[in-house]
Design a protein around this motif. Structure first.
Motif, PDB file in Angstrom:
ATOM      1  N   ARG A   1      72.232  31.098  47.368  1.00  0.00           N
ATOM      2  CA  ARG A   1      71.554  30.319  47.152  1.00  0.00           C
ATOM      3  C   ARG A   1      71.599  30.315  49.109  1.00  0.00           C
ATOM      4  O   ARG A   1      70.753  29.614  49.236  1.00  0.00           O
TER       5      ARG A   1
ATOM      6  N   PHE B   1      67.728  31.348  48.161  1.00  0.00           N
ATOM      7  CA  PHE B   1      66.608  29.541  47.730  1.00  0.00           C
ATOM      8  C   PHE B   1      66.648  28.474  49.142  1.00  0.00           C
ATOM      9  O   PHE B   1      66.220  27.797  49.451  1.00  0.00           O
TER      10      PHE B   1
ATOM     11  N   GLU C   1      63.651  26.382  50.111  1.00  0.00           N
ATOM     12  CA  GLU C   1      63.069  24.716  49.796  1.00  0.00           C
ATOM     13  C   GLU C   1      62.485  24.166  50.129  1.00  0.00           C
ATOM     14  O   GLU C   1      61.646  24.664  51.246  1.00  0.00           O
TER      15      GLU C   1
ATOM     16  N   LEU D   1      58.788  28.378  44.093  1.00  0.00           N
ATOM     17  CA  LEU D   1      59.498  29.691  43.670  1.00  0.00           C
ATOM     18  C   LEU D   1      59.184  29.837  42.042  1.00  0.00           C
ATOM     19  O   LEU D   1      59.007  31.082  42.471  1.00  0.00           O
TER      20      LEU D   1
END
Length: 133
Positions: free
Chosen positions: A109, A113, A117, A121
């Motif tokens: 994360r 990720f 943001e 994705l």
């Protein structure tokens, strides 16, 4: 291209550092332990496990040797081919990645990720699959 090369080099090291910092499995040992439960037995021929983990057979042999010393896997002769060896998951080897999973998830994360943001994705994943095939 340089950015992609940097990610390919840096990302595994960043995740590995996070996992090691948590006192967990290094990424190189976590990855095969994630593939073995999905295999019948749960066992995989060493060459197949190396392929699944994207490492050389000699590299996988070194990883499995470390996992054997910790009691997480054992090696057994292949029934189908007496020349080959299987990596076989032990009961502690099944539990160990479950304990390491939170550190792995946090790291993925943090390094993948969070920086992505607001980006598409699904589109990024589709593009990466095209590159990998």
């Amino acid at each position: 291209m340089r950015a992609l090369g940097r990610v390919m080099f840096a990302l595994p090291r960043l995740i590995d550092a996070d996992m090691g910092g948590e006192g967990q499995l290094p990424l190189s040992e976590y990855t095969p332990l994630m593939h073995l439960p999905e295999a019948p037995g749960p066992r995989m021929r060493m060459s197949g496990l190396a392929c699944a983990c994207d490492v050389s057979l000699s590299g996988m042999t070194r990883v499995v040797t470390r996992l054997e010393k910790r009691g997480l896997v054992l090696r057994a002769k292949c029934h189908e081919d007496a020349r080959g060896w299987n990596a076989v998951l032990t009961e502690p080897g099944l539990v160990c990645p479950e304990e390491a999973w939170p550190a792995h998830l946090f790291s993925v994360r943090r390094h993948v990720f969070d920086p992505l943001e607001g980006h598409d994705l699904v589109g990024i994943a589709a593009a990466l699959r095209k590159i990998a095939n």
